[in-house]
Design a protein around this motif. Structure first.
Motif, PDB file in Angstrom:
ATOM      1  N   GLU A  79       0.759  -1.074  -0.094  1.00 14.17           N
ATOM      2  CA  GLU A  79      -0.140   0.046   0.002  1.00 14.17           C
ATOM      3  C   GLU A  79       1.056   1.077  -0.020  1.00 14.17           C
ATOM      4  O   GLU A  79       0.521   2.354  -0.819  1.00 14.17           O
ATOM      5  CB  GLU A  79      -1.020   0.175   1.119  1.00 14.17           C
ATOM      6  N   LEU A 136      -2.709   7.536   4.276  1.00 12.57           N
ATOM      7  CA  LEU A 136      -3.158   6.024   4.490  1.00 12.57           C
ATOM      8  C   LEU A 136      -4.019   5.759   5.798  1.00 12.57           C
ATOM      9  O   LEU A 136      -3.830   6.586   6.511  1.00 12.57           O
ATOM     10  CB  LEU A 136      -1.777   5.333   4.630  1.00 12.57           C
ATOM     11  N   PRO A 137      -4.768   4.698   5.754  1.00 13.82           N
ATOM     12  CA  PRO A 137      -4.917   4.079   4.541  1.00 13.82           C
ATOM     13  C   PRO A 137      -5.702   4.528   3.374  1.00 13.82           C
ATOM     14  O   PRO A 137      -6.532   5.349   3.422  1.00 13.82           O
ATOM     15  CB  PRO A 137      -5.440   2.577   5.202  1.00 13.82           C
TER      16      PRO A 137
END
Length: 354
Positions: A325, A342-343
């Protein structure tokens, strides 16, 4: 002593190292190989004398004797479908990075392994580099106090960079810096990344590849405990050192600092025919007579022992998904020229690509 049947799917550079390691190990009852290149398959049949050597990996997965599978196939887009099939067949899976090409694919693999109670890990071999383990030790035992910041810079040569970038559209962040993101997050766990800013620099690789390939990518990552780290990965060093990999690490704490020169310049071979070379200078390492120089052999054995002795794997798939990610966010950041939080919101089309 329990022995198991193991398989290696994809027997190129890394897969060949894993196959040779497993062929010699006493915990391996039988070795099975799957490789689509006939000449490579014939070479390893002669060298390793495996129990089976075939082109179709699905035949390996159908073999009940095989309990654990090492997936070293390229291009990287093959990782998800092969891992999906292996987990569905009830096999424990070691998968070279990246875990998948999309976050949705990674989540599916993680869920499948969890549902079936199977060992599933991703190949971040630098965790088995003693220098890297020492850096983590100085943090975990408090030697350098509370971590403040970290810097990791990695470079490989244009020859290897052209080979890697030519088989997929993955960026330097996804293919090179990913190892060091894993390392830094491993050192600083349980801290989690919350923001990423990245820039890409262009030069020699664009001309060599004929495509939109950056030479270098830098990432600044902010963690939820306030620490910020900088990680850089590049693949445009001059061609003079085939497969040469060089890394510099700085880990700064409140009570001290640890610096690591992992430049692989400590052994120099100079011949009339080829000039100066740096042997044993690759990330995976290589066999040297009776021993092995590098982390990949130890990593291969670690997973084998995790399966046989029911031990935890060193790299959890959830951790690998977190790294994924971050480098996806880095590519988005570099494209938009702005930080990414993030996320990220779940989007099926978000891919691990530049």
């Amino acid at each position: 002593m329990r022995q198991i049947g193991v398989a290696v799917i994809g027997t190129g550079w890394c897969g060949g190292i894993r196959a040779e390691t497993l062929a010699k190990h006493p915990l391996v009852k039988s070795l099975h190989l799957a490789e689509i290149k006939p000449e490579r398959l014939d070479e390893l049949k002669r060298k390793l004398n495996p129990a089976s050597a075939i082109a179709d990996y699905k035949q390996v997965l159908a073999n009940r004797e095989v309990e654990a599978v090492y997936i070293s196939a390229t291009p990287e887009s093959t990782h998800y479908p092969i891992a999906r099939d292996a987990l569905a067949a009830g096999k424990h899976v070691f998968l070279e990075k990246p875990i998948a090409m999309t976050l949705a694919e990674a989540d599916e693999l993680i869920a499948s392994a969890r549902t079936k109670d199977l060992k599933f890990t991703i190949g971040y071999s630098q965790r088995f580099n003693p220098k890297y383990a020492y850096v983590r030790k100085t943090i975990r035992d408090g030697t350098i106090g509370k971590p403040v910041t970290a810097l990791v810079s990695r470079h490989i040569t244009r020859m290897l960079g052209t080979k890697i970038s030519g088989r997929s559209k993955l960026s330097p962040a996804a293919m090179e810096a990913t190892h060091d993101l894993d390392f830094v997050f491993w050192c600083l766990e349980p801290a989690k990344p919350i923001r990423v800013y990245s820039q890409q620099n262009y030069g020699a690789m664009r001309a060599m590849s004929g495509g939109d390939v950056p030479d270098q990518q830098w990432l600044m990552v902010t963690l939820d405990n306030g620490i910020s780290v900088v990680v850089g990965g590049g693949w445009s060093l001059p061609l003079g050192y085939p497969n040469f990999s060089t890394t510099w690490i700085e880990m700064i704490g409140t009570e001290g600092a640890v610096m690591v020169d992992d430049s692989h310049r400590d052994v120099v071979l100079n011949t009339v025919q080829k000039g100066m070379q740096l042997p044993m200078s690759t990330m995976p390492g290589e066999f040297v007579e009776h021993t092995y120089a590098g982390p990949m052999k130890a990593e291969t054995v670690h997973f084998l022992e995790a399966v046989v002795y029911d031990r935890p794997v060193m790299v959890t798939p959830e951790h690998a998904r977190m790294v994924m990610e971050v480098y996806i966010a880095a590519d988005i950041s570099a494209e938009k020229n702005e930080p990414v939080s993030l996320p990220m919101k779940p989007v099926k089309s978000v891919r691990a690509a530049a």
